[in-house]
Motif scaffolding. Structure first.
Motif, PDB file in Angstrom:
ATOM      1  N   SER A   1     -51.795  -8.753 -23.668  1.00  9.42           N
ATOM      2  CA  SER A   1     -50.919  -8.155 -22.705  1.00  9.42           C
ATOM      3  C   SER A   1     -49.438  -7.859 -22.984  1.00  9.42           C
ATOM      4  O   SER A   1     -48.969  -9.156 -23.452  1.00  9.42           O
TER       5      SER A   1
ATOM      6  N   GLY B   1     -57.264  -8.667 -14.126  1.00  9.44           N
ATOM      7  CA  GLY B   1     -58.774  -7.970 -14.102  1.00  9.44           C
ATOM      8  C   GLY B   1     -59.671  -8.227 -15.299  1.00  9.44           C
ATOM      9  O   GLY B   1     -60.886  -8.482 -15.052  1.00  9.44           O
TER      10      GLY B   1
ATOM     11  N   THR C   1     -55.296  -5.152 -23.235  1.00  5.83           N
ATOM     12  CA  THR C   1     -55.106  -4.932 -21.758  1.00  5.83           C
ATOM     13  C   THR C   1     -53.852  -4.928 -20.863  1.00  5.83           C
ATOM     14  O   THR C   1     -53.111  -5.783 -21.196  1.00  5.83           O
TER      15      THR C   1
ATOM     16  N   ASP D   1     -54.117  -5.243 -17.804  1.00  6.34           N
ATOM     17  CA  ASP D   1     -54.691  -5.805 -16.721  1.00  6.34           C
ATOM     18  C   ASP D   1     -55.236  -7.033 -16.884  1.00  6.34           C
ATOM     19  O   ASP D   1     -56.409  -7.378 -16.891  1.00  6.34           O
TER      20      ASP D   1
ATOM     21  N   GLN E   1     -57.062   0.814 -24.073  1.00  5.08           N
ATOM     22  CA  GLN E   1     -57.276  -0.514 -23.714  1.00  5.08           C
ATOM     23  C   GLN E   1     -58.868  -0.833 -24.293  1.00  5.08           C
ATOM     24  O   GLN E   1     -59.609   0.036 -24.709  1.00  5.08           O
TER      25      GLN E   1
END
Length: 141
Positions: free
Chosen positions: A58, A17, A12, A14, A75
């Protein structure tokens, strides 16, 4: 020997999130760390009743192992991680079985005492697999 499923890695861009989504699903962040050799930050989210974690992976920068995948908007599921009792032995066994070794030698993982190595199964699943070994303090390696 493979001991069991350790975690499922999710790529990811994010993590905040994705972490909010996992929290809505009832998971809580148990651990976080950096896998410096891969250039990634990792968060480990675990269900309330325990069991394997979901690892959010990440990139720390554009050179990170996962950056190319995220640049292609891929993702989501990144790898499946299995805990093993002897990392070098499993690497050798899986190489003989036709797996492609992404890592020739184990590297430091994102958790304390964690060593990891990635292998790739081209067929039948095109699956990236992480082998995980935990070195407990006081236990010879």
């Amino acid at each position: 020997m493979i001991i069991g499923l350790d975690h499922v890695g999710v790529a990811t861009a994010d993590p905040a999130g994705a972490g909010s989504l996992l929290a809505l699903l009832g998971l809580s962040m148990e651990d976080r760390g950096e896998a410096a050799d891969y250039g990634v930050d990792c968060e480990f989210w675990t269900p309330t009743k325990g069991g394997p974690s979901v690892e959010l992976v990440s990139p720390r920068d554009e050179q990170a192992a996962v950056s190319g995948r995220l640049a292609r908007k891929e993702q989501g599921l990144y790898h499946v991680a299995f805990e093993v009792d002897h990392l070098e032995g499993e690497l050798d066994r899986l190489r003989r079985e036709g797996f492609v070794l992404v890592d020739q030698e184990p590297r430091a993982g994102a958790r304390h005492g964690m060593r990891v190595a990635f292998v790739y199964a081209r067929r039948p699943a095109a699956l990236l697999i992480e082998l995980v070994e935990y070195r407990r303090s006081g236990v010879p390696s």
